[in-house]
Enzyme design. Structure first.
Site, PDB file in Angstrom:
ATOM      1  N   ASP A  58      -5.322  -8.175  13.187  1.00 24.47           N
ATOM      2  CA  ASP A  58      -6.147  -9.217  12.552  1.00 24.47           C
ATOM      3  C   ASP A  58      -5.427 -10.061  11.490  1.00 24.47           C
ATOM      4  O   ASP A  58      -5.982 -10.293  10.405  1.00 24.47           O
ATOM      5  CB  ASP A  58      -7.397  -8.578  11.919  1.00 24.47           C
ATOM      6  N   LYS A  99     -11.873  -8.318  19.531  1.00 28.89           N
ATOM      7  CA  LYS A  99     -12.928  -7.338  19.254  1.00 28.89           C
ATOM      8  C   LYS A  99     -14.021  -7.952  18.397  1.00 28.89           C
ATOM      9  O   LYS A  99     -13.794  -8.986  17.762  1.00 28.89           O
ATOM     10  CB  LYS A  99     -12.326  -6.124  18.557  1.00 28.89           C
ATOM     11  N   CYS A 117     -10.200  -2.533   9.392  1.00 31.37           N
ATOM     12  CA  CYS A 117      -9.681  -2.543  10.768  1.00 31.37           C
ATOM     13  C   CYS A 117      -8.432  -1.700  10.959  1.00 31.37           C
ATOM     14  O   CYS A 117      -8.278  -1.058  11.992  1.00 31.37           O
ATOM     15  CB  CYS A 117      -9.507  -3.977  11.249  1.00 31.37           C
TER      16      CYS A 117
HETATM   17  C1  VGL Z   1     -12.414  -6.767   9.144  1.00 28.08           C
HETATM   18  C2  VGL Z   1     -14.296  -6.788   7.854  1.00 28.08           C
HETATM   19  C3  VGL Z   1     -14.981  -7.452   8.841  1.00 28.08           C
HETATM   20  C4  VGL Z   1     -10.964  -6.396   9.284  1.00 28.08           C
HETATM   21  C5  VGL Z   1     -13.077  -7.439  10.151  1.00 28.08           C
HETATM   22  O1  VGL Z   1     -10.234  -7.011  10.093  1.00 28.08           O
HETATM   23  O2  VGL Z   1     -10.528  -5.455   8.562  1.00 28.08           O
HETATM   24  N1  VGL Z   1     -13.021  -6.441   8.020  1.00 28.08           N
HETATM   25  N2  VGL Z   1     -14.360  -7.767   9.995  1.00 28.08           N
END
Ligand code: VGL
Ligand code: ZN
Length: 208
Positions: free
Chosen positions: A8, A106, A151
């Site tokens: 991410d 995801k 994540c």
């Molecule tokens: C994430 C919060 C919400 C992450 C993704 O990538 O850690 N955190 N969505």
């Protein structure tokens, strides 16, 4: 066989994004530096629709940080982030994407969140990454990215449950730290699950 997994590294998780991770902009240079050391590089993207159940804006009277029950699970509410095909969901501009062999997305299902790059939070649906690694006989992963306490943490816990040898590149991770100590606790949980914490300088590199 080993692979590098970049979690991410997207605009919304960088300073200036919708859900900025403190120092989130520090991780792309680490990723760029170590990618040449790996034959297999995979990236993940948080990839929500605007109606995603983890967005506070989709729950009347709620604000980011509140906790609700979503699909029977406790869910932290977030600002709208990483909406499919928007700038916020794009990879960080400085991240070198040229060696990505595959991207796994995801958080697509609006009714459930997916912190892990392997399964949704209820462990019902696979992103395909576990099967992909298995079919390529990759039993060892190096993982880094955003955010340490969400994540990255849940991806590492799933990786260990799947029996993958897991190394976490700590200088390539940054966390949200909604509560003080979350990042340290996340690293502790990874270690307890059998992951090995390393720094990028410890990676032996035979450039590919
Ligand atoms: C994430 C919060 C919400 C992450 C993704 O990538 O850690 N955190 N969505
Ligand atoms: Zn998300």
């Amino acid at each position: 066989m080993k692979a590098l997994i970049l979690v991410d590294i997207q605009n919304d998780f960088l300073p200036g994004g919708a859900l900025p991770v403190p120092e989130g902009d520090q991780v792309a240079p680490v990723a760029n530096g170590i990618m040449p050391c790996f034959e297999h590089v995979y990236a993940t993207q948080d990839w929500h629709l605007a109606n995603h159940g983890s967005f506070a804006s989709n729950h009347h009277g709620r604000k980011p940080g509140d906790i609700i029950i979503l699909a029977g699970l406790e869910q932290v509410l977030w600002p709208d982030h990483c909406v499919q095909n928007t700038w916020g969901a794009d990879f960080a501009p400085v991240l070198d994407t040229s060696r990505f062999e595959q991207v796994f997305r995801k958080g697509i299902d609006p009714d459930i969140d997916s912190y892990s790059t392997f399964f949704d939070n209820a462990h019902r649906r696979s992103t395909g990454l576990a099967e992909y690694l298995h079919s390529r006989e990759i039993g060892e992963i190096f993982i880094m990215g955003l955010a340490t306490d969400y994540c990255v943490l849940y991806s590492v816990l799933d990786a260990r449950e799947l029996g993958l040898e897991t190394r976490v590149i700590t200088d390539g991770c940054r966390g949200i730290e909604l509560h003080e100590g979350d990042i340290d606790r996340a690293f502790d949980r990874m270690r307890t699950a059998g992951a090995v914490l390393i720094t990028s300088s410890e990676i032996t590199c035979m450039p590919h």
